[in-house]
Write a protein that holds these residues in place. Structure first.
Motif, PDB file in Angstrom:
ATOM      1  N   LEU A 141       0.831  -1.203   0.000  1.00 52.08           N
ATOM      2  CA  LEU A 141       0.000   0.000   0.000  1.00 52.08           C
ATOM      3  C   LEU A 141       0.865   1.252   0.000  1.00 52.08           C
ATOM      4  O   LEU A 141       0.606   2.210  -0.744  1.00 52.08           O
ATOM      5  N   ALA A 142       1.879   1.239   0.852  1.00 47.90           N
ATOM      6  CA  ALA A 142       2.785   2.388   0.919  1.00 47.90           C
ATOM      7  C   ALA A 142       3.471   2.603  -0.428  1.00 47.90           C
ATOM      8  O   ALA A 142       3.656   3.750  -0.864  1.00 47.90           O
ATOM      9  N   TYR A 143       3.821   1.504  -1.094  1.00 47.21           N
ATOM     10  CA  TYR A 143       4.455   1.618  -2.411  1.00 47.21           C
ATOM     11  C   TYR A 143       3.524   2.305  -3.405  1.00 47.21           C
ATOM     12  O   TYR A 143       3.938   3.200  -4.158  1.00 47.21           O
ATOM     13  N   VAL A 144       2.269   1.886  -3.425  1.00 49.70           N
ATOM     14  CA  VAL A 144       1.315   2.473  -4.371  1.00 49.70           C
ATOM     15  C   VAL A 144       1.110   3.959  -4.075  1.00 49.70           C
ATOM     16  O   VAL A 144       1.106   4.799  -4.985  1.00 49.70           O
ATOM     17  N   PHE A 145       0.937   4.300  -2.793  1.00 52.87           N
ATOM     18  CA  PHE A 145       0.672   5.689  -2.427  1.00 52.87           C
ATOM     19  C   PHE A 145       1.872   6.601  -2.688  1.00 52.87           C
ATOM     20  O   PHE A 145       1.713   7.692  -3.250  1.00 52.87           O
ATOM     21  N   PHE A 146       3.054   6.158  -2.274  1.00 54.47           N
ATOM     22  CA  PHE A 146       4.190   7.071  -2.236  1.00 54.47           C
ATOM     23  C   PHE A 146       5.241   6.852  -3.325  1.00 54.47           C
ATOM     24  O   PHE A 146       6.081   7.722  -3.538  1.00 54.47           O
ATOM     25  N   GLU A 147       5.196   5.711  -4.003  1.00 57.63           N
ATOM     26  CA  GLU A 147       6.134   5.462  -5.088  1.00 57.63           C
ATOM     27  C   GLU A 147       5.444   5.501  -6.450  1.00 57.63           C
ATOM     28  O   GLU A 147       5.920   6.147  -7.376  1.00 57.63           O
ATOM     29  N   LYS A 148       4.295   4.846  -6.556  1.00 58.15           N
ATOM     30  CA  LYS A 148       3.597   4.800  -7.835  1.00 58.15           C
ATOM     31  C   LYS A 148       2.785   6.062  -8.089  1.00 58.15           C
ATOM     32  O   LYS A 148       2.747   6.574  -9.212  1.00 58.15           O
ATOM     33  N   TYR A 149       2.118   6.580  -7.047  1.00 53.66           N
ATOM     34  CA  TYR A 149       1.268   7.761  -7.206  1.00 53.66           C
ATOM     35  C   TYR A 149       1.626   8.855  -6.194  1.00 53.66           C
ATOM     36  O   TYR A 149       0.763   9.319  -5.449  1.00 53.66           O
ATOM     37  N   PRO A 150       2.864   9.316  -6.144  1.00 52.36           N
ATOM     38  CA  PRO A 150       3.228  10.318  -5.135  1.00 52.36           C
ATOM     39  C   PRO A 150       2.525  11.658  -5.352  1.00 52.36           C
ATOM     40  O   PRO A 150       2.137  12.324  -4.395  1.00 52.36           O
ATOM     41  N   ARG A 151       2.363  12.079  -6.615  1.00 55.36           N
ATOM     42  CA  ARG A 151       1.693  13.357  -6.889  1.00 55.36           C
ATOM     43  C   ARG A 151       0.225  13.302  -6.461  1.00 55.36           C
ATOM     44  O   ARG A 151      -0.304  14.259  -5.898  1.00 55.36           O
ATOM     45  N   ARG A 152      -0.414  12.170  -6.711  1.00 54.24           N
ATOM     46  CA  ARG A 152      -1.822  12.032  -6.336  1.00 54.24           C
ATOM     47  C   ARG A 152      -1.975  11.958  -4.816  1.00 54.24           C
ATOM     48  O   ARG A 152      -2.945  12.472  -4.266  1.00 54.24           O
ATOM     49  N   SER A 153      -1.040  11.317  -4.167  1.00 53.49           N
ATOM     50  CA  SER A 153      -1.100  11.258  -2.702  1.00 53.49           C
ATOM     51  C   SER A 153      -0.914  12.642  -2.096  1.00 53.49           C
ATOM     52  O   SER A 153      -1.602  13.011  -1.136  1.00 53.49           O
ATOM     53  N   PHE A 154       0.001  13.408  -2.660  1.00 55.35           N
ATOM     54  CA  PHE A 154       0.199  14.785  -2.191  1.00 55.35           C
ATOM     55  C   PHE A 154      -1.057  15.612  -2.440  1.00 55.35           C
ATOM     56  O   PHE A 154      -1.470  16.409  -1.587  1.00 55.35           O
ATOM     57  N   LEU A 155      -1.683  15.424  -3.585  1.00 54.78           N
ATOM     58  CA  LEU A 155      -2.927  16.119  -3.907  1.00 54.78           C
ATOM     59  C   LEU A 155      -4.016  15.760  -2.893  1.00 54.78           C
ATOM     60  O   LEU A 155      -4.695  16.648  -2.353  1.00 54.78           O
ATOM     61  N   GLY A 156      -4.201  14.458  -2.644  1.00 57.48           N
ATOM     62  CA  GLY A 156      -5.229  14.017  -1.714  1.00 57.48           C
ATOM     63  C   GLY A 156      -4.997  14.543  -0.319  1.00 57.48           C
ATOM     64  O   GLY A 156      -5.933  15.025   0.346  1.00 57.48           O
ATOM     65  N   PHE A 157      -3.752  14.478   0.151  1.00 50.69           N
ATOM     66  CA  PHE A 157      -3.431  14.989   1.483  1.00 50.69           C
ATOM     67  C   PHE A 157      -3.716  16.480   1.581  1.00 50.69           C
ATOM     68  O   PHE A 157      -4.336  16.954   2.548  1.00 50.69           O
ATOM     69  N   SER A 158      -3.297  17.249   0.581  1.00 57.74           N
ATOM     70  CA  SER A 158      -3.464  18.701   0.611  1.00 57.74           C
ATOM     71  C   SER A 158      -4.934  19.082   0.616  1.00 57.74           C
ATOM     72  O   SER A 158      -5.366  19.949   1.396  1.00 57.74           O
ATOM     73  N   MET A 159      -5.720  18.462  -0.252  1.00 58.75           N
ATOM     74  CA  MET A 159      -7.139  18.803  -0.336  1.00 58.75           C
ATOM     75  C   MET A 159      -7.874  18.459   0.945  1.00 58.75           C
ATOM     76  O   MET A 159      -8.671  19.256   1.456  1.00 58.75           O
ATOM     77  N   MET A 160      -7.630  17.268   1.467  1.00 58.21           N
ATOM     78  CA  MET A 160      -8.356  16.835   2.657  1.00 58.21           C
ATOM     79  C   MET A 160      -7.958  17.651   3.892  1.00 58.21           C
ATOM     80  O   MET A 160      -8.817  18.062   4.680  1.00 58.21           O
ATOM     81  N   ALA A 161      -6.672  17.898   4.052  1.00 58.52           N
ATOM     82  CA  ALA A 161      -6.213  18.586   5.252  1.00 58.52           C
ATOM     83  C   ALA A 161      -6.648  20.047   5.260  1.00 58.52           C
ATOM     84  O   ALA A 161      -7.086  20.566   6.294  1.00 58.52           O
ATOM     85  N   THR A 162      -6.550  20.739   4.120  1.00 58.72           N
ATOM     86  CA  THR A 162      -6.893  22.162   4.094  1.00 58.72           C
ATOM     87  C   THR A 162      -8.386  22.394   4.283  1.00 58.72           C
ATOM     88  O   THR A 162      -8.790  23.285   5.034  1.00 58.72           O
TER      89      THR A 162
END
Length: 497
Positions: free
Chosen positions: A270-291
């Motif tokens: 799971l960590a590989y998919v989130f942070f290696e395969k889709y790092p830009r999307r994970s950053f997008l998801g984190f930013s949108m949800m947190a803000t």
């Protein structure tokens, strides 16, 4: 990442299920999905609004006689239950299916909230609130997954955003209920709070019979080794649609996808998919949800305090200011939702985030200049959250559609937990501290003004990130947005389906 045993190459299943799902027109079947599954957010809004108004009654000697800190702890425990439930049931819905979990999580909520109305003390109430929170947190993961996988691509954005926005319809219902339940001339104080816990379960008990008629997600079945069941399920859906007089067009050969059975993902994978395969999307998801969570919880959990301390609104009148605030939040997703499918995700997400941030800056200036009263302050909040509510709902839509089907529930759970941590814990405490104590008749406005500026900057930043890193998902099949992890590699053997 596909596991191939010594028995030989994994069999490949060829299917047009995603294309067949997306070609469906809007029918009564899709309304069934919206009503049967979308009630989760109504229940959550109802729960939080009723319980947030329960502080006074619960402190009465005629009820549980709780202290202020004990009342606050019940809200924190409910939020903690939501996070725990999302993480646990998010993983289970990816493993066991959407239908099993959206039935199970609703039952857990019914059990926890119903028992809360029978609580004999604070400790029992805490346990019940945690259980109810677990059910609602699990609902978020299973329901968002099912809606996105069943609703056709051209409607997915508006439906998901509108359904998430119905939280505020539930909150408005909860506010209306409190005017009766906590009015001692109508309902005795020792009964009002108990009845409040029964409203959600009564609604949920009716909906559970609707959910029993909702099928499992054909996309989940296809990617989890149940291709035959997926075909049968979709055949039944198409028969229901055809019974309404709809003629379905055949799919094209290029719309067929090839799937192999994929093993359950480990946490490392799971960590590989989130942070290696889709790092830009994970950053997008984190930013949108947190803000969005920071902005929402900062205003929502301190709205009453602002009205009391700065505008001297009597405590028993603050509920009247909540209705227009809730209506602004409800109308935003309903009115703006279709534009996320037509104008596009990137433009609409960026503009709703940035515009709500700019409007909050304007509100901060007006608040500091002391040119507002309680009514005009509430009006400004209504306008701000007309846009912010659509943006916040789009955050849930984004994290549920930009990751592969095999981990959709876990992706929602992961980012939901982040949002609750960033907004549900930090923002209310910070803004409550900025407001200051109730003993000052003329409290200093500078600290809260700076807090509003901070929330505005966070939303603008979230909007800019969405414009830069956003995914143009409008009208696209989920499989085109993020290929299934179980998609067959080129050259694997085929098993016609």
């Amino acid at each position: 990442m596909v596991n191939q045993q010594a028995m030989g190459p994994a069999a490949v299943v060829r299917s047009a299920i995603p294309a067949r799902m997306d070609r469906l027109p809007w029918t009564r079947f899709h309304w069934l999905i919206v009503v049967g599954l979308g009630v989760s957010w109504i229940l959550d809004g109802l729960e939080i609004q009723i319980v947030s108004s329960m502080g006074g009654p619960l402190q009465s000697p005629h009820t549980l006689h709780l202290s202020s800190s004990q009342v606050g702890a019940t809200a924190s425990v409910y939020l903690a239950g939501q996070v725990f439930g999302a993480l646990i049931f998010g993983r289970l819905t990816d493993k066991l299916g959407r239908k099993r979990l959206f039935i199970l999580t609703l039952l857990i909520y019914l059990f926890g909230s119903g028992l809360a109305g029978l609580s004999w003390g604070w400790s029992a109430l805490l346990v019940c609130r945690f259980i109810a929170g677990m059910g609602i947190g699990g609902e978020y993961t299973a329901i968002n997954s099912a809606i996105d996988e069943i609703i056709p691509a051209r409607y997915r954005g508006r439906v998901d955003i509108a359904v998430n926005g119905t939280y505020w319809g539930g909150a408005a219902l909860g506010a209306a209920a409190t005017l009766v339940l906590f009015n001692e001339s109508i309902v005795p104080i020792e009964w009002g709070w108990r009845l409040g816990f029964f409203i959600g379960p009564l609604l949920g008990f009716v909906i559970i019979f609707v959910r029993r008629t909702i099928p499992e997600s054909p996309r989940w079945l296809l990617t989890h080794g149940h291709a035959d069941d997926a075909e049968r399920t979709l055949d039944q859906i198409e028969q229901r649609v055809a019974a309404e007089g709809v003629e379905l067009q055949p799919t094209r050969p290029d719309e067929v996808i090839e799937i192999v059975e994929h093993p359950r993902l480990t946490l490392w994978e799971l960590a590989y998919v989130f942070f290696e395969k889709y790092p830009r999307r994970s950053f997008l998801g984190f930013s949108m949800m947190a803000t969005q969570a920071f902005l929402y919880n900062a205003i929502f959990f301190t709205e009453t305090l602002v009205l009391i301390h700065f505008y001297h609104v009597p405590t028993d009148h603050t509920g009247y200011y909540f209705f227009p605030f809730a209506m602004g939040n409800l109308l935003g997703p309903l009115v703006l939702g279709p534009l996320f499918d037509t104008v596009g995700r990137r433009v609409m997400i960026g503009s709703t985030y940035i515009l709500s941030g700019v409007l909050l800056l304007l509100s901060a200036w007006a608040f500091h200049a002391q040119i507002l009263n309680a009514s005009t302050q509430t009006l400004l909040w209504c306008v701000i959250f007309f846009f912010a509510s659509a943006g916040a709902s789009s955050a849930y839509l984004t994290v549920s559609e930009i990751f592969p089907v095999e981990l959709r529930g876990q992706a929602i759970a992961f980012f939901f937990a982040i949002s609750q941590g960033a907004g549900g814990v930090v923002a209310p405490y910070l803004f409550g501290h900025l407001i200051g104590g109730a003993d000052n008749p003329n409290p200093d406005r500078n600290p809260l003004t700076l807090g509003y500026v901070l929330g505005a900057i966070a939303m603008v930043l979230g909007g800019v990130i969405a414009v830069i890193f956003g995914v143009d998902a409008e009208g696209k099949s989920l499989e085109d947005i993020a290929a299934p992890l179980s998609e067959a590699a080129p050259g694997q053997g085929q098993q016609p389906q």
